[in-house]
Design a protein around this motif. Structure first.
Motif, mmCIF file in Angstrom:
data_model
loop_
_atom_site.group_PDB
_atom_site.id
_atom_site.type_symbol
_atom_site.label_atom_id
_atom_site.label_comp_id
_atom_site.label_asym_id
_atom_site.label_seq_id
_atom_site.Cartn_x
_atom_site.Cartn_y
_atom_site.Cartn_z
ATOM 1 N N SER A 181 0.811 -1.220 0.000
ATOM 2 C CA SER A 181 0.000 0.000 0.000
ATOM 3 C C SER A 181 0.844 1.270 0.000
ATOM 4 O O SER A 181 1.910 1.322 0.626
ATOM 5 C CB SER A 181 -0.911 0.010 1.231
ATOM 6 O OG SER A 181 -1.693 1.172 1.279
ATOM 7 N N ASN A 195 -3.934 -5.539 -7.253
ATOM 8 C CA ASN A 195 -4.307 -4.440 -6.364
ATOM 9 C C ASN A 195 -3.133 -3.854 -5.608
ATOM 10 O O ASN A 195 -3.310 -2.940 -4.802
ATOM 11 C CB ASN A 195 -5.355 -4.913 -5.349
ATOM 12 C CG ASN A 195 -6.674 -5.273 -6.006
ATOM 13 O OD1 ASN A 195 -7.004 -4.751 -7.059
ATOM 14 N ND2 ASN A 195 -7.413 -6.184 -5.388
ATOM 15 N N ALA A 199 -7.966 9.028 1.367
ATOM 16 C CA ALA A 199 -8.344 9.070 -0.049
ATOM 17 C C ALA A 199 -7.127 8.932 -0.951
ATOM 18 O O ALA A 199 -7.175 8.269 -1.984
ATOM 19 C CB ALA A 199 -9.069 10.382 -0.353
ATOM 20 N N GLU A 200 -6.007 9.558 -0.562
ATOM 21 C CA GLU A 200 -4.792 9.504 -1.362
ATOM 22 C C GLU A 200 -4.081 8.166 -1.288
ATOM 23 O O GLU A 200 -3.531 7.686 -2.286
ATOM 24 C CB GLU A 200 -3.806 10.595 -0.891
ATOM 25 C CG GLU A 200 -4.228 12.013 -1.202
ATOM 26 C CD GLU A 200 -3.305 13.041 -0.578
ATOM 27 O OE1 GLU A 200 -3.594 14.232 -0.684
ATOM 28 O OE2 GLU A 200 -2.277 12.625 0.027
ATOM 29 N N GLY A 224 -6.026 2.213 -2.048
ATOM 30 C CA GLY A 224 -6.444 1.883 -3.397
ATOM 31 C C GLY A 224 -7.940 1.626 -3.481
ATOM 32 O O GLY A 224 -8.642 1.557 -2.463
ATOM 33 N N ASP A 225 -8.424 1.440 -4.698
ATOM 34 C CA ASP A 225 -9.868 1.294 -4.925
ATOM 35 C C ASP A 225 -10.461 0.100 -4.190
ATOM 36 O O ASP A 225 -11.544 0.192 -3.609
ATOM 37 C CB ASP A 225 -10.154 1.173 -6.428
ATOM 38 C CG ASP A 225 -9.933 2.479 -7.165
ATOM 39 O OD1 ASP A 225 -9.835 3.530 -6.498
ATOM 40 O OD2 ASP A 225 -9.854 2.446 -8.410
ATOM 41 N N GLU A 226 -9.777 -1.062 -4.242
ATOM 42 C CA GLU A 226 -10.344 -2.255 -3.612
ATOM 43 C C GLU A 226 -10.402 -2.099 -2.101
ATOM 44 O O GLU A 226 -11.373 -2.520 -1.459
ATOM 45 C CB GLU A 226 -9.538 -3.500 -3.980
ATOM 46 C CG GLU A 226 -10.092 -4.805 -3.425
ATOM 47 C CD GLU A 226 -11.506 -5.118 -3.894
ATOM 48 O OE1 GLU A 226 -12.246 -5.809 -3.156
ATOM 49 O OE2 GLU A 226 -11.891 -4.692 -5.002
ATOM 50 N N LYS A 281 -10.662 0.749 -0.443
ATOM 51 C CA LYS A 281 -11.753 1.692 -0.169
ATOM 52 C C LYS A 281 -13.109 0.995 -0.279
ATOM 53 O O LYS A 281 -14.015 1.227 0.536
ATOM 54 C CB LYS A 281 -11.700 2.861 -1.151
ATOM 55 C CG LYS A 281 -10.516 3.795 -0.957
ATOM 56 C CD LYS A 281 -10.486 4.851 -2.054
ATOM 57 C CE LYS A 281 -9.276 5.764 -1.920
ATOM 58 N NZ LYS A 281 -9.151 6.710 -3.049
ATOM 59 N N ARG A 282 -13.242 0.143 -1.294
ATOM 60 C CA ARG A 282 -14.506 -0.571 -1.496
ATOM 61 C C ARG A 282 -14.838 -1.422 -0.269
ATOM 62 O O ARG A 282 -15.972 -1.425 0.227
ATOM 63 C CB ARG A 282 -14.397 -1.438 -2.754
ATOM 64 C CG ARG A 282 -15.677 -2.162 -3.137
ATOM 65 C CD ARG A 282 -15.468 -2.992 -4.401
ATOM 66 N NE ARG A 282 -15.177 -2.150 -5.554
ATOM 67 C CZ ARG A 282 -14.036 -2.154 -6.240
ATOM 68 N NH1 ARG A 282 -13.064 -2.969 -5.896
ATOM 69 N NH2 ARG A 282 -13.858 -1.354 -7.262
ATOM 70 N N SER A 336 -10.366 -6.882 -13.935
ATOM 71 C CA SER A 336 -10.030 -5.703 -13.119
ATOM 72 C C SER A 336 -11.222 -4.805 -12.858
ATOM 73 O O SER A 336 -11.323 -4.174 -11.798
ATOM 74 C CB SER A 336 -8.929 -4.895 -13.802
ATOM 75 O OG SER A 336 -7.750 -5.648 -13.904
ATOM 76 N N ASN A 337 -12.138 -4.703 -13.806
ATOM 77 C CA ASN A 337 -13.290 -3.821 -13.653
ATOM 78 C C ASN A 337 -14.550 -4.542 -13.191
ATOM 79 O O ASN A 337 -15.652 -3.993 -13.261
ATOM 80 C CB ASN A 337 -13.566 -3.103 -14.980
ATOM 81 C CG ASN A 337 -12.422 -2.194 -15.387
ATOM 82 O OD1 ASN A 337 -11.840 -1.514 -14.545
ATOM 83 N ND2 ASN A 337 -12.081 -2.197 -16.672
ATOM 84 N N PRO A 350 -15.292 -6.502 -9.838
ATOM 85 C CA PRO A 350 -14.939 -7.055 -8.533
ATOM 86 C C PRO A 350 -15.680 -8.335 -8.200
ATOM 87 O O PRO A 350 -15.106 -9.254 -7.606
ATOM 88 C CB PRO A 350 -15.326 -5.936 -7.550
ATOM 89 C CG PRO A 350 -15.379 -4.708 -8.369
ATOM 90 C CD PRO A 350 -15.778 -5.115 -9.748
#
Length: 505
Positions: A98, A140, A362-363, A366-368, A370-371, A429-430, A432
């Motif tokens: 991360s 990820n 937020a910075e 990563g997306d996963e 955060k999800r 990847s798009n 989940p």
């Protein structure tokens, strides 16, 4: 007796063979460490390693050589090993894949790292992984692998356009490519077994609590478990013997079960062993190649004297929604500590304290990640806790009961690790949910806290996936790691799937 080094290169030797050669002083630990370091740099394009410290590695190797020369050799003295970057280490960065922990240097070693060091293992470096161990493909990770100038995914050595599996994808790729004879991994919902299957190696997740979680960056605390990944069951038995044991002062979930020698019963006969075959693992969605390879492996077990017993695990399909409620809930709690205050990334531009929290997270996440934090926070929130989290915990108990009912008629359970072989980079990847569905066969055992492992049992035959490895999963009852390893070892004595290696390595 002919030395294995006379016919094979050091990187083609197993942990057991290397240990024998080191003890006989046919090769030095320093020579071996340097060989694997050179090899890892030569294959940096795989993206498996994220950090090296040559000085620390060679110092450990020199210490191992000194002990061997003095007749004080330890069980794994001089054997090189690499650690998944989810374990904190003093001499190497500890980032959990991360940006949040970029460059973080731990003041202590994880218990698993320490135990392997006490057994004499030499650390080669740290291995790439999905961020905070969240993922099934190793896409990820937010890290720039060693030897790369920018972010790059870990690649499967069998086909570098494919994923290695996740989250222990760097560990699996390194072992499969012979960049390290063994590696540590962690398994929360299948993250040792699935990448082991996709990369054609052997990996075992012990019973929850048998290996300490101290110093393992937490994802889902009631599920996370450390385990070894290597080429053979014999190697995994040697490594697991060093890794396991109570750690009550530092891990409250550590089992009060004494460490044991898992190699002691490897050669026992499996005549009469009852292997349960769950009908739910062989339904719609299982690829023909995986089905054929697992069926052939089960026939091989029958030839070795085992008996196949049809069983049912009726709540298998529920394991996905249950896992993806419980694991994110625990993740949202565990990851709340990463707020930019005490350690890790902090947003450079921010207003008040609340704004700093928001911008930092937020910075750096990563997306996963955060999800999963958002899902977990939602299911734990007022008005939804009873409807989602509490219900998931009840069904988790039922899934564990299903296994106990099954073990009344069988000793082990066997089936596929994943529905398919490794897919192409970027293919899911798009989506989940498609990634989540790939864990359908590994999640039930994780939710129940059972020991499980993956062993190579074949290769895909269809034109699109030809030659890609296929693994079979073995699951045992609580603290039955020795029985699992015995069954796997006897299979590997009769077959050679675990000896195959990808072209060019």
């Amino acid at each position: 007796m002919t030395s294995p080094l006379s016919t094979l290169a050091p990187h083609d030797l197993t942990v057991h063979a290397l240990s024998t050669a080191l003890a006989a002083r046919q090769i030095s630990a320093v020579e071996l460490a340097q060989h694997f370091l050179d090899r890892s740099h030569a294959h940096a394009d795989l993206g498996a390693f994220v950090d090296f410290n040559h000085e620390a590695t060679l110092a450990q190797a020199r210490a191992a050589d000194a002990r061997i020369a003095a007749g004080q050799a330890r069980p794994l003295d001089g054997v090189p090993i690499a650690h998944k970057d989810i374990f904190v280490t003093r001499d190497f960065v500890s980032t959990a894949g991360s940006r949040m922990l970029k460059g973080y240097q731990s003041p202590f070693d994880a218990t698993v790292v320490n135990k392997l060091a006490e057994a004499g293992a030499v650390t080669l470096g740290k291995l790439n992984c999905d961020e905070f161990a969240m993922g099934s493909s190793n896409e990820n990770s937010a890290l720039v692998p060693s030897g790369h100038s920018s972010w790059a995914p870990v690649r499967n050595p069998w086909d570098t356009q494919r994923i290695p599996g996740g989250s222990s994808g760097g560990s699996a790729a390194a072992v499969a490519a012979r960049l390290a004879p063994a590696a540590t991994g962690t398994d929360t919902g299948g993250s040792i077994r699935q990448p082991a299957s996709f990369c054609g190696i052997t990996g075992i997740k012990p019973t929850y609590g048998r290996a300490s979680r101290y110093g393992m960056v937490a994802f889902a605390s009631s599920l996370d478990q450390a385990g070894p990944m290597a080429r053979s069951a014999q190697d995994c038995a040697m490594l697991l013997s060093a890794m396991c044991g109570p750690d009550p002062d530092r891990d409250s979930t550590s089992l009060d079960v004494a460490a044991e020698d898992f190699t002691r019963s490897l050669d026992d006969s499996i005549e009469g062993l009852r292997i349960g075959v769950p009908q739910e693992f062989f339904g719609e969605g299982l690829s023909d190649d995986v089905r054929a390879s697992v069926d052939a492996a089960l026939k091989q077990y029958e030839a070795l004297g085992a008996k196949l017993v049809p069983i049912s695990l009726p709540r298998t399909e529920l394991s996905i929604p249950v896992y993806y409620i419980i694991a994110p809930a625990e993740a949202s709690s565990n990851l709340s500590r990463f707020d930019g205050v005490k350690f890790g990334h902090r947003a450079a531009q921010h207003g008040d304290l609340a704004d700093m929290y928001k911008k930092t997270r937020a910075e750096a996440f990563g997306d996963e990640v955060k999800r999963r934090i958002m899902i977990g926070t939602y299911v734990l929130s007022h008005g939804y806790y009873d409807a989602y989290y509490l219900q998931a915990q009840k069904i988790r108990r039922m899934i564990a009961d299903d296994f106990q009912n099954a073990f009344k008629s069988c000793d082990l359970i066997a089936g596929p690790v994943a529905p398919t072989v490794a897919w192409k980079l970027g293919e899911k990847s798009n989506d989940p949910v498609a990634n989540y569905l790939a864990d359908i066969f590994t999640l039930p055992g994780s939710l129940a806290g059972l020991p499980g492992m993956s062993i190579p049992v074949g290769f895909a035959a269809n034109a699109a996936d030809k030659g890609l490895p296929i693994g079979m999963q073995l699951l045992g009852n609580y603290c039955q790691e020795a029985r699992l390893l015995n069954a796997a070892h006897r299979f590997q004595q009769a077959t050679d799937y675990h000896l195959a290696k990808p072209a060019g390595f």
